[in-house]
Design an enzyme around this catalytic site. Structure first.
Site, short mmCIF file in Angstrom:
data_model
loop_
_atom_site.label_atom_id
_atom_site.label_comp_id
_atom_site.label_asym_id
_atom_site.label_seq_id
_atom_site.Cartn_x
_atom_site.Cartn_y
_atom_site.Cartn_z
N GLU A 71 0.26 4.73 2.00
CA GLU A 71 0.01 3.25 2.08
C GLU A 71 0.50 2.56 3.35
O GLU A 71 0.58 1.21 3.67
CB GLU A 71 0.70 2.61 0.86
CG GLU A 71 2.33 2.85 1.06
CD GLU A 71 2.84 2.27 -0.22
OE1 GLU A 71 3.32 3.13 -1.33
OE2 GLU A 71 3.15 1.19 -0.30
N CYS A 122 2.36 4.42 -3.86
CA CYS A 122 2.54 5.57 -4.02
C CYS A 122 1.79 6.85 -4.76
O CYS A 122 2.22 7.88 -4.70
CB CYS A 122 3.83 5.52 -4.62
SG CYS A 122 5.12 4.51 -3.55
N HIS A 171 8.07 10.06 -9.55
CA HIS A 171 8.25 9.47 -8.31
C HIS A 171 9.66 8.71 -8.15
O HIS A 171 10.00 8.22 -9.17
CB HIS A 171 7.07 8.37 -8.56
CG HIS A 171 7.19 7.08 -7.56
ND1 HIS A 171 7.18 7.59 -6.00
CD2 HIS A 171 7.31 5.91 -7.40
CE1 HIS A 171 7.24 6.62 -5.39
NE2 HIS A 171 7.45 5.50 -6.15
#
Ligand code: HMG
Length: 429
Positions: free
Chosen positions: A81, A113, A237
């Site tokens: 990103e 992400c 994550h």
């Protein structure tokens, strides 16, 4: 045909800032960063590093350490990103710097992400069908930057993880259950094109992450028939390590509420075995954005080696905006043999601490390099920082210039750096 990860390698920038130094500079209690958020240090990339150079370094390490024949790579996808160009993908630069064959498909994926997971899913489908034995190289590469003094600043980070996906999955064999994903348009975290730093609504982002986790985990267990005890490790994550403990706790609450007979406290104790040991690297690098889940996986494989073989790993990927997915895999027989090739422990041991003053200098230099057409000035700014790595040299004539030290047939121009006299080959012109 089983498909999964044949190889994994990590690139971590050489410099870091200790969050104690950041806390002192920000007038904050260091325990808030170290315990409250769980970040001990974060990577502070040097001005010559960007998502291209980091992706290149991770991929180069993978190709060298695992002895991969570049002709076998038929697809290169970069999930990021923090790309460097609105049109040209990071993957095209990396393809050039690595000197990969031209019969290779290259592109980037983007959804905050989640981007590397989207890439991984595409690669997985390709390797299970049309690839005819060729391999896909998926790279997650990002630099996470927030405003100086903002709540997000201690969660910054940088790094890249390269994953080789193939039908010889010695490291992680993907489970083949129906997929479980979730999307909802939400303004929890974003970065407009004109900004170098991200904007975030902290609480909303945490809630959105947890809602996505709940939904995808429920769907995944429903689709697969897998139960709580079928997961030996649970990875998430990791925007900051405390988020992974919040996520794990949310799953425990769901499980306990399911009438399965175990209390939240009892389930929470398994956090020390299933998740916590694999957050060490994240706590020392900060948020890698697209790579943070895969850094945790690399940590698990490198730490456990032979002990990990046969264990089922649950993986939760979240990208703000938002999209998330739950999936799983079983650690393959090569986990022990690959331990020394991941490069995580070595990279972390080999780092240099920056002062808060130098951290600010690096940020300023990186910002200037990103928008100035001032090539030679930028070379001196890079001097001495990382001479053995690929480097972003600056912008000349609106083109980004990269070099790889004295190697590779992909060169288009040889350059003598004015200060060091070291020959560099500029590859991406
Ligand atoms: P904040 O609001 O300044 O922090 O920043 P806080 O006041 O909520 O405190 C954080 C924790 O520290 C709390 O613990 C406090 O109690 C504790 P918790 O209640 O959460 O368990 N604390 C202390 N502990 C010990 N000693 C002390 C002390 N003081 C406080 N003295 C925030 C937190 C997350 C908002 C901020 O870091 C931020 O904006 N981060 C960026 C956004 C983010 O990471 N969101 C996570 C979910 S979204 C996501 O993961 C996607 C993302 O990776 C982007 C993408 O997808 O591309 C970000």
């Amino acid at each position: 045909m089983p498909v999964g990860l044949e190889a994994i390698s990590v690139y971590i920038p050489r410099y870091y800032l200790d969050t104690e130094d950041l806390a002192r500079a920000n007038g904050t209690d260091p325990l808030k960063y170290k315990v409250g958020i769980g970040v001990q240090q974060f990577s502070a990339p040097a001005p010559h590093e960007d998502s291209v150079t980091m992706a290149h370094e991770a991929a180069l390490a993978l190709i060298r350490n695992y002895g991969v024949d570049p002709d076998d790579i038929g697809m290169l996808i970069v999930g990021s990103e923090t790309g460097v160009d609105a049109a040209k993908p990071i993957a095209a630069y990396v393809h050039g710097l690595l000197g990969l064959p031209s019969n290779c498909r290259t592109f980037d994926t983007k959804h905050a992400c989640y981007s590397a997971t989207a890439a991984l899913k595409f690669a997985r489908a390709w390797c299970g069908g049309a690839s005819r034995g060729r391999k896909a190289l998926v790279i997650a590469s990002d630099i996470a930057r927030y405003e100086i003094g903002s709540p997000g600043e201690p969660t910054q980070g940088a790094g890249a993880v390269a994953l080789l996906v193939s039908d010889q999955p010695g490291l992680l064999i993907f489970d083949e259950f129906p997929e479980a994903f979730y999307t909802k348009e939400v303004m929890d975290f974003w970065r407009p094109h004109y900004r170098a730093t991200a904007l975030v609504q902290g609480e909303l982002s945490i809630e959105s992450y947890l809602t996505t986790l709940e939904s995808t985990f429920l769907a995944y267990c429903g689709n697969s028939g897998l139960k709580w005890d079928d997961f030996d490790c649970m990875l998430f994550h990791v925007p900051f390590p405390k988020m992974a403990s919040k996520a794990y706790k949310r799953l425990c609450e769901m499980e306990a509420g399911d009438g399965a007979g175990r209390s939240v406290d009892e389930l929470l104790r398994q956090f020390d075995v299933r998740t916590r040991p694999y957050l060490t690297a994240n706590s020392r690098t900060g948020n890698l954005y697209s790579g943070s889940l895969y850094l945790s996986l690399a940590d698990l494989l490198e730490t456990e080696g032979v002990r990990a073989i046969g264990r089922r790993v649950g993986l939760f990927s979240y990208g703000s905006g938002c999209c998330g997915e739950y999936f799983s895999g079983v650690v393959g027989p090569e986990a022990e043999a690959c331990r020394g090739k991941i490069g995580l422990e070595r990279a972390l041991a080999d780092r240099v601490a920056l002062s808060h003053h130098d951290y600010l200098r690096f940020r300023k230099a990186a910002e200037e390099m990103a928008c100035n057409d001032s090539f030679y000035q930028n070379l001196s700014c890079r001097k001495g920082h990382c001479p053995s790595c690929s480097a972003f040299l600056g912008i000349e004539d609106n083109r980004r210039l990269y070099c790889v030290p004295n190697q590779t047939e992909t060169c288009l121009r040889l350059l003598q750096t004015p200060r060091t006299g070291r020959p560099y080959i500029v590859a991406a012109r």
